[in-house]
Scaffold this motif. Structure first.
Motif, PDB file in Angstrom:
ATOM      1  N   THR A 115       0.770  -1.209   0.094  1.00  0.00           N
ATOM      2  CA  THR A 115       0.025  -0.076  -0.181  1.00  0.00           C
ATOM      3  C   THR A 115       0.797   1.196  -0.175  1.00  0.00           C
ATOM      4  O   THR A 115       2.254   1.330   0.467  1.00  0.00           O
ATOM      5  CB  THR A 115      -0.820   0.013   0.946  1.00  0.00           C
ATOM      6  N   VAL A 116       0.335   2.216  -0.131  1.00  0.00           N
ATOM      7  CA  VAL A 116       1.082   3.472  -0.395  1.00  0.00           C
ATOM      8  C   VAL A 116       1.161   4.135   1.187  1.00  0.00           C
ATOM      9  O   VAL A 116       2.506   4.382   1.367  1.00  0.00           O
ATOM     10  CB  VAL A 116       0.007   4.707  -0.984  1.00  0.00           C
ATOM     11  N   GLY A 117       0.323   3.942   1.907  1.00  0.00           N
ATOM     12  CA  GLY A 117       0.607   4.252   3.188  1.00  0.00           C
ATOM     13  C   GLY A 117       1.549   3.408   4.299  1.00  0.00           C
ATOM     14  O   GLY A 117       1.937   3.857   5.216  1.00  0.00           O
ATOM     15  N   LYS A 118       1.358   2.139   3.718  1.00  0.00           N
ATOM     16  CA  LYS A 118       2.227   1.014   4.579  1.00  0.00           C
ATOM     17  C   LYS A 118       1.649   1.024   5.954  1.00  0.00           C
ATOM     18  O   LYS A 118       2.486   0.674   6.930  1.00  0.00           O
ATOM     19  CB  LYS A 118       3.732   1.393   4.400  1.00  0.00           C
ATOM     20  N   ASP A 119       0.661   1.427   6.424  1.00  0.00           N
ATOM     21  CA  ASP A 119       0.266   1.475   7.810  1.00  0.00           C
ATOM     22  C   ASP A 119      -0.085   0.014   8.439  1.00  0.00           C
ATOM     23  O   ASP A 119      -1.029  -0.458   7.758  1.00  0.00           O
ATOM     24  CB  ASP A 119      -1.119   2.334   7.995  1.00  0.00           C
ATOM     25  N   THR A 120       0.712  -0.350   9.365  1.00  0.00           N
ATOM     26  CA  THR A 120       0.385  -1.554   9.978  1.00  0.00           C
ATOM     27  C   THR A 120      -0.545  -1.756  10.972  1.00  0.00           C
ATOM     28  O   THR A 120      -0.700  -2.753  11.522  1.00  0.00           O
ATOM     29  CB  THR A 120       1.843  -2.073  10.269  1.00  0.00           C
ATOM     30  N   THR A 121      -1.405  -0.761  11.339  1.00  0.00           N
ATOM     31  CA  THR A 121      -2.222  -0.873  12.414  1.00  0.00           C
ATOM     32  C   THR A 121      -3.800  -1.231  11.913  1.00  0.00           C
ATOM     33  O   THR A 121      -4.424  -1.087  12.978  1.00  0.00           O
ATOM     34  CB  THR A 121      -2.472   0.842  13.001  1.00  0.00           C
ATOM     35  N   ALA A 122      -3.971  -1.707  10.725  1.00  0.00           N
ATOM     36  CA  ALA A 122      -5.291  -2.030  10.175  1.00  0.00           C
ATOM     37  C   ALA A 122      -5.765  -3.223  11.079  1.00  0.00           C
ATOM     38  O   ALA A 122      -5.003  -4.199  11.402  1.00  0.00           O
ATOM     39  CB  ALA A 122      -5.386  -2.251   8.838  1.00  0.00           C
ATOM     40  N   ASN A 123      -7.012  -3.471  11.290  1.00  0.00           N
ATOM     41  CA  ASN A 123      -7.670  -4.686  11.803  1.00  0.00           C
ATOM     42  C   ASN A 123      -8.351  -5.398  10.769  1.00  0.00           C
ATOM     43  O   ASN A 123      -8.785  -6.700  10.957  1.00  0.00           O
ATOM     44  CB  ASN A 123      -8.560  -4.442  13.173  1.00  0.00           C
ATOM     45  N   ALA A 143     -10.619  -5.584   3.299  1.00  0.00           N
ATOM     46  CA  ALA A 143     -11.714  -5.812   2.435  1.00  0.00           C
ATOM     47  C   ALA A 143     -10.861  -6.400   1.084  1.00  0.00           C
ATOM     48  O   ALA A 143     -10.194  -5.909   0.376  1.00  0.00           O
ATOM     49  CB  ALA A 143     -12.652  -4.654   2.149  1.00  0.00           C
ATOM     50  N   PHE A 144     -11.775  -7.405   0.684  1.00  0.00           N
ATOM     51  CA  PHE A 144     -11.437  -8.002  -0.821  1.00  0.00           C
ATOM     52  C   PHE A 144     -12.499  -8.075  -1.669  1.00  0.00           C
ATOM     53  O   PHE A 144     -13.620  -8.197  -1.487  1.00  0.00           O
ATOM     54  CB  PHE A 144     -11.324  -9.599  -0.487  1.00  0.00           C
ATOM     55  N   GLY A 145     -12.171  -7.197  -2.609  1.00  0.00           N
ATOM     56  CA  GLY A 145     -13.128  -7.224  -3.971  1.00  0.00           C
ATOM     57  C   GLY A 145     -12.481  -7.829  -5.141  1.00  0.00           C
ATOM     58  O   GLY A 145     -11.073  -7.701  -5.373  1.00  0.00           O
ATOM     59  N   ALA A 181      -7.545  -5.182  -2.637  1.00  0.00           N
ATOM     60  CA  ALA A 181      -7.546  -5.234  -1.080  1.00  0.00           C
ATOM     61  C   ALA A 181      -7.272  -4.023  -0.334  1.00  0.00           C
ATOM     62  O   ALA A 181      -6.317  -3.190  -0.733  1.00  0.00           O
ATOM     63  CB  ALA A 181      -6.407  -6.265  -0.864  1.00  0.00           C
ATOM     64  N   THR A 182      -8.284  -3.829   0.526  1.00  0.00           N
ATOM     65  CA  THR A 182      -8.228  -2.461   1.298  1.00  0.00           C
ATOM     66  C   THR A 182      -8.234  -2.595   2.984  1.00  0.00           C
ATOM     67  O   THR A 182      -9.112  -3.365   3.300  1.00  0.00           O
ATOM     68  CB  THR A 182      -9.295  -1.566   0.853  1.00  0.00           C
ATOM     69  N   PHE A 183      -7.158  -2.082   3.498  1.00  0.00           N
ATOM     70  CA  PHE A 183      -6.901  -2.312   4.815  1.00  0.00           C
ATOM     71  C   PHE A 183      -7.989  -1.015   5.735  1.00  0.00           C
ATOM     72  O   PHE A 183      -7.950  -0.045   5.283  1.00  0.00           O
ATOM     73  CB  PHE A 183      -5.607  -2.116   5.419  1.00  0.00           C
ATOM     74  N   TYR A 184      -8.667  -1.321   6.689  1.00  0.00           N
ATOM     75  CA  TYR A 184      -9.182  -0.724   7.546  1.00  0.00           C
ATOM     76  C   TYR A 184      -9.105  -0.749   8.956  1.00  0.00           C
ATOM     77  O   TYR A 184      -8.986  -1.997   9.198  1.00  0.00           O
ATOM     78  CB  TYR A 184     -11.011  -0.987   7.260  1.00  0.00           C
ATOM     79  N   LYS A 185      -9.064   0.233   9.654  1.00  0.00           N
ATOM     80  CA  LYS A 185      -8.704   0.090  11.022  1.00  0.00           C
ATOM     81  C   LYS A 185     -10.168  -0.393  11.644  1.00  0.00           C
ATOM     82  O   LYS A 185      -9.995  -1.113  12.818  1.00  0.00           O
ATOM     83  CB  LYS A 185      -8.365   1.494  11.791  1.00  0.00           C
ATOM     84  N   THR A 186     -11.378   0.302  11.448  1.00  0.00           N
ATOM     85  CA  THR A 186     -12.749  -0.043  12.040  1.00  0.00           C
ATOM     86  C   THR A 186     -13.599  -0.261  10.901  1.00  0.00           C
ATOM     87  O   THR A 186     -13.400   0.248   9.944  1.00  0.00           O
ATOM     88  CB  THR A 186     -13.139   0.953  13.026  1.00  0.00           C
ATOM     89  N   MET A 187     -14.660  -0.969  11.204  1.00  0.00           N
ATOM     90  CA  MET A 187     -15.629  -0.928  10.425  1.00  0.00           C
ATOM     91  C   MET A 187     -16.935  -0.545  10.872  1.00  0.00           C
ATOM     92  O   MET A 187     -17.571  -0.914  11.924  1.00  0.00           O
ATOM     93  CB  MET A 187     -15.968  -2.493   9.946  1.00  0.00           C
TER      94      MET A 187
END
Length: 192
Positions: A46-54, A57-59, A94-100
């Motif tokens: 990912t561009v952000g490389k943020d490892t804090t996602a919980n 999402a797969f499309g 694939a998209t990472f999210y912290k909360t849903m």
């Protein structure tokens, strides 16, 4: 018409269905005691490389639509033709999210560990893999934000097998309520 859920359903893991009003994603925990997605989808892609996602999402959908059509105004006739006829390649987004959130566009579904294992197998089986058994990251500047990546996928999108058909099949694979068949997100969300 609908496919009824499996009668015995322990509520051990929460998954989600998420729509943008056209497309449906299947959303799962990034990591739990059943499976860790880090071997398939990597934060560093990912561009952000943020490892804090919980959550992730797969499309699934037409690669041309994903990479060449940032808005409907950018849609080219050649991309639409390939997508509708099944002549184009496919990709997994694939998209990472912290909360849903839980709202009209995002619904929570509680499933058992065994059902979740089947969903993992279904999603994994949709990725194209390289000669080492690894997912194939599509390097592109067409990302939708800081927390998403694209991967080569199996199959081809067409009028009768769409991104929503793919998500609906995923729900069936893990024994959840689903449409018998649907090309549209409403066919899925109607049941939830």
């Amino acid at each position: 018409m609908s496919v009824e859920p499996e009668p015995e359903n322990r509520k051990e893991i929460s998954i989600y269905i998420l729509t943008n009003g056209v497309h449906t994603d299947l959303v799962v925990p990034v990591k739990n005691d059943v499976y860790d997605w880090h071997d398939y989808v990597k934060y560093e892609h990912t561009v952000g490389k943020d490892t804090t996602a919980n959550f992730i999402a797969f499309g699934w959908g037409d690669k041309g639509f994903y990479l060449e059509t940032p808005t409907w105004a950018d849609l080219k006739a050649s991309v639409a033709f390939k997508a509708m006829t099944g002549l184009g390649a496919s990709a997994i987004h694939a998209t990472f999210y912290k909360t849903m959130p839980q709202n009209e566009a995002c619904r929570c579904i509680d499933i058992s560990r065994e059902q979740y294992g089947r969903l993992v197998t279904y999603i994994q089986s949709q990725f194209d893999l390289d000669e080492h058994g690894k997912t194939i990251h599509i390097k592109t500047k067409a990302n939708y934000g800081q927390d998403d990546a694209f991967y080569e996928a199996k199959g081809s999108y067409n009028l009768f097998y769409t991104c929503n058909t793919w998500a609906n099949e995923g729900l069936k694979a893990c024994g959840q309520k689903a449409a018998v068949w649907t090309p549209f997100y409403k066919g899925i969300f109607y049941h939830y």
